[in-house]
Scaffold this active site. Structure first.
Site, short mmCIF file in Angstrom:
data_model
loop_
_atom_site.label_atom_id
_atom_site.label_comp_id
_atom_site.label_asym_id
_atom_site.label_seq_id
_atom_site.Cartn_x
_atom_site.Cartn_y
_atom_site.Cartn_z
N SER A 170 40.31 -62.82 -25.41
CA SER A 170 40.74 -61.58 -24.77
C SER A 170 39.74 -61.27 -23.68
O SER A 170 38.70 -61.92 -23.59
CB SER A 170 40.77 -60.46 -25.82
OG SER A 170 41.82 -59.56 -25.58
N THR A 228 55.79 -64.13 -27.55
CA THR A 228 56.58 -62.89 -27.58
C THR A 228 56.06 -61.94 -26.51
O THR A 228 56.28 -60.73 -26.60
CB THR A 228 56.52 -62.20 -28.97
OG1 THR A 228 55.15 -61.92 -29.28
CG2 THR A 228 57.13 -63.06 -30.06
N ARG A 230 55.57 -62.47 -22.32
CA ARG A 230 56.50 -62.54 -21.18
C ARG A 230 56.67 -64.01 -20.81
O ARG A 230 55.72 -64.79 -20.86
CB ARG A 230 55.97 -61.77 -19.97
CG ARG A 230 56.11 -60.25 -20.07
CD ARG A 230 57.55 -59.77 -20.00
NE ARG A 230 57.66 -58.32 -20.06
CZ ARG A 230 57.86 -57.59 -21.16
NH1 ARG A 230 57.97 -58.20 -22.34
NH2 ARG A 230 57.97 -56.28 -21.09
N GLU A 259 65.43 -64.61 -17.69
CA GLU A 259 66.16 -64.07 -18.84
C GLU A 259 67.48 -63.52 -18.35
O GLU A 259 67.46 -62.76 -17.37
CB GLU A 259 65.35 -62.97 -19.52
CG GLU A 259 64.12 -63.52 -20.21
CD GLU A 259 63.34 -62.47 -21.00
OE1 GLU A 259 63.80 -61.32 -21.08
OE2 GLU A 259 62.27 -62.82 -21.51
N HIS A 278 64.87 -62.25 -26.48
CA HIS A 278 64.00 -61.09 -26.23
C HIS A 278 64.30 -59.95 -27.21
O HIS A 278 64.70 -58.85 -26.80
CB HIS A 278 64.13 -60.61 -24.78
CG HIS A 278 62.92 -59.84 -24.31
ND1 HIS A 278 62.45 -59.89 -23.02
CD2 HIS A 278 62.08 -59.00 -24.98
CE1 HIS A 278 61.38 -59.11 -22.91
NE2 HIS A 278 61.14 -58.55 -24.10
N ILE A 279 64.06 -60.23 -28.50
CA ILE A 279 64.39 -59.25 -29.54
C ILE A 279 63.14 -58.70 -30.23
O ILE A 279 63.23 -58.13 -31.31
CB ILE A 279 65.36 -59.86 -30.60
CG1 ILE A 279 64.77 -61.15 -31.21
CG2 ILE A 279 66.72 -60.13 -29.99
CD1 ILE A 279 65.55 -61.67 -32.42
N GLY A 280 61.98 -58.87 -29.59
CA GLY A 280 60.73 -58.45 -30.22
C GLY A 280 60.77 -57.04 -30.80
O GLY A 280 60.34 -56.80 -31.92
P1 NAP Z 1 48.03 -54.07 -25.21
O1 NAP Z 1 47.68 -53.27 -26.42
O2 NAP Z 1 47.72 -53.50 -23.87
O3 NAP Z 1 47.36 -55.50 -25.36
C1 NAP Z 1 47.29 -56.43 -24.35
C2 NAP Z 1 45.97 -57.16 -24.49
O4 NAP Z 1 45.98 -58.24 -23.55
C3 NAP Z 1 44.78 -56.29 -24.18
O5 NAP Z 1 44.06 -56.08 -25.36
C4 NAP Z 1 43.97 -57.10 -23.16
O6 NAP Z 1 42.70 -57.43 -23.57
C5 NAP Z 1 44.64 -58.46 -23.15
N1 NAP Z 1 44.59 -59.03 -21.81
C6 NAP Z 1 45.05 -58.52 -20.66
N2 NAP Z 1 44.83 -59.38 -19.65
C7 NAP Z 1 44.21 -60.45 -20.19
C8 NAP Z 1 43.73 -61.68 -19.67
N3 NAP Z 1 43.84 -61.95 -18.37
N4 NAP Z 1 43.15 -62.55 -20.52
C9 NAP Z 1 43.04 -62.27 -21.82
N5 NAP Z 1 43.48 -61.12 -22.38
C10 NAP Z 1 44.06 -60.23 -21.57
O7 NAP Z 1 49.58 -54.39 -25.19
P2 NAP Z 1 50.56 -54.67 -26.43
O8 NAP Z 1 51.25 -53.41 -26.81
O9 NAP Z 1 49.84 -55.44 -27.46
O10 NAP Z 1 51.65 -55.58 -25.69
C11 NAP Z 1 51.30 -56.83 -25.13
C12 NAP Z 1 52.45 -57.40 -24.31
O11 NAP Z 1 53.49 -57.80 -25.18
C13 NAP Z 1 53.13 -56.38 -23.37
O12 NAP Z 1 52.46 -56.28 -22.13
C14 NAP Z 1 54.52 -56.93 -23.21
O13 NAP Z 1 54.62 -57.75 -22.07
C15 NAP Z 1 54.72 -57.77 -24.47
N6 NAP Z 1 55.74 -57.21 -25.37
C16 NAP Z 1 56.86 -57.95 -25.63
C17 NAP Z 1 57.80 -57.45 -26.50
C18 NAP Z 1 59.04 -58.24 -26.83
O14 NAP Z 1 60.07 -57.64 -27.06
N7 NAP Z 1 58.94 -59.55 -26.90
C19 NAP Z 1 57.64 -56.19 -27.09
C20 NAP Z 1 56.49 -55.48 -26.78
C21 NAP Z 1 55.55 -55.99 -25.91
P3 NAP Z 1 41.37 -56.55 -23.64
O15 NAP Z 1 41.71 -55.41 -24.54
O16 NAP Z 1 40.44 -57.51 -24.24
O17 NAP Z 1 41.04 -56.12 -22.26
#
Ligand code: NAP
Length: 314
Positions: A170, A228, A230, A259, A278-280
């Protein structure tokens, strides 16, 4: 004057009922009469709606874009900031649903559920054999979490229950990872150590193509990739080659680029590749909570108040 807001036709109307008391709601941008576009102050968007300068130019009075998603890569934040348009998202409420789906994909890949189910359905289940449909036991294997944010952590919690070892890569150190017995490692080390690599970073210029040919080549032979996050985080051509060559045991993708992925895309036929649409976050309670948060952001924005869940740039 009652604020005019636009909501997407795809969202069930009763999920957005809280808007009715305070706003005039038009369903779909195309339904807004041209002379009234200049009155629109709020837009509820989905991840399928690109929000950039072209759209913003059509809505000169816009004050808020409220995305019904936690990811906001469909929105050009600079363009919104330049117009002082607030941007909101729906973090947290979809964490458990998305982590559950991630584990479902991980288990399905590890135990070849897709292949076994279609074999059973299509007459290839002849008898019980000691070496039929052999998969991977999870206990003692290593899960590499890329992006230890809310969803990444929730996946780690679940994986602990299955006896997996956890490491993560991370941007920053996460002391809370100690609860998972998880160790922060460099991205390359994670790729080399993990039996399962699960992606939970947002799509940004830094993460686009992060799982490229080189990263796939660094993964442990026989590893499984779960995405899950992007679609564009993974180079799909390189993934296809890695699966066809048997370098990876499998991949499970909830997200793809584009998609929907066209049904004749070769990844659908690649060995060990499981793709779902895309059903996460797709549980009823989760989607309702997302709509609720999106409405809260929208209402705050149209009234010029700070959004409960504002997207922070950078
Ligand atoms: P989040 O709490 O903001 O977590 C994202 C993490 O990614 C952060 O902790 C950040 O790390 C890390 N990060 C960002 N840029 C990075 C990089 N360049 N290298 C390494 N780590 C990096 O977000 P979340 O709620 O967990 O969601 C994450 C992603 O899941 C969303 O942005 C979305 O695209 C995707 N998602 C998909 C679905 C689906 O239906 N499939 C549903 C929900 C979300 P640090 O904290 O260490 O800075």
């Amino acid at each position: 004057m009652t604020p005019l807001v636009v909501v997407p036709p795809e969202v069930p109307g009763d999920w957005l009922a809280s808007l009715d008391a305070e706003c005039e709601v038009i369903v779909g941008l195309d339904a807004v009469p041209a002379p009234r576009l200049s009155e629109v102050v709020g837009l509820l968007s989905l991840l399928t709606m690109p929000v950039g300068p072209g759209l913003l130019a059509r809505l000169p009075a816009l004050r808020v874009v409220s995305n019904m998603a936690v990811g906001h890569d469909n929105i050009e934040l600079e363009a919104c900031a330049a117009r002082n348009i607030a941007v909101g998202n729906t973090p947290g409420v979809l964490t458990d649903a998305t982590a559950d789906l991630t584990m479902a994909l991980l288990l399905a890949s590890a135990r070849r559920l897709d292949e076994a189910a279609s074999d059973a359905r299509e007459g290839r289940w002849h008898t019980w054999t000691p070496d039929g449909w052999l998969g991977v036991s999870l206990r003692g294997t290593t899960l590499g979490i890329v992006g230890l944010g809310k969803i990444g952590y929730a996946v780690g919690e679940r994986a602990r229950g299955f006896g997996m070892q956890i490491c993560y890569a991370s941007r920053s150190d996460h002391p809370e990872a100690e609860e998972l017995g998880a160790r922060r490692v460099a991205f390359d080390e994670l790729l080399a150590r993990a039996d399962f690599v699960s992606l939970h970073v947002p799509l940004t210029p830094e993460t686009q193509g992060m799982i490229n040919r080189d990263a796939l080549a660094r993964m442990k032979p026989g590893a499984i990739l779960i995405n899950t996050a992007r679609g564009s985080i993974v180079d799909q051509d390189a993934l296809l080659d890695a699966l066809r060559a048997g370098r990876l045991r499998g991949a499970a993708l909830d997200v793809t680029s584009p998609e929907p992925l066209p049904p004749d895309h070769p990844l659908f036929a690649a060995p060990g590749c499981l793709i779902v649409p895309h059903i996460g976050s797709a549980t009823e309670s989760t989607r309702r909570r997302m709509a609720e948060l999106a409405c809260m952001n929208l209402l705050a924005g149209v009234h010029g108040q700070p959004l409960p869940h504002a997207v922070v740039r950078g």
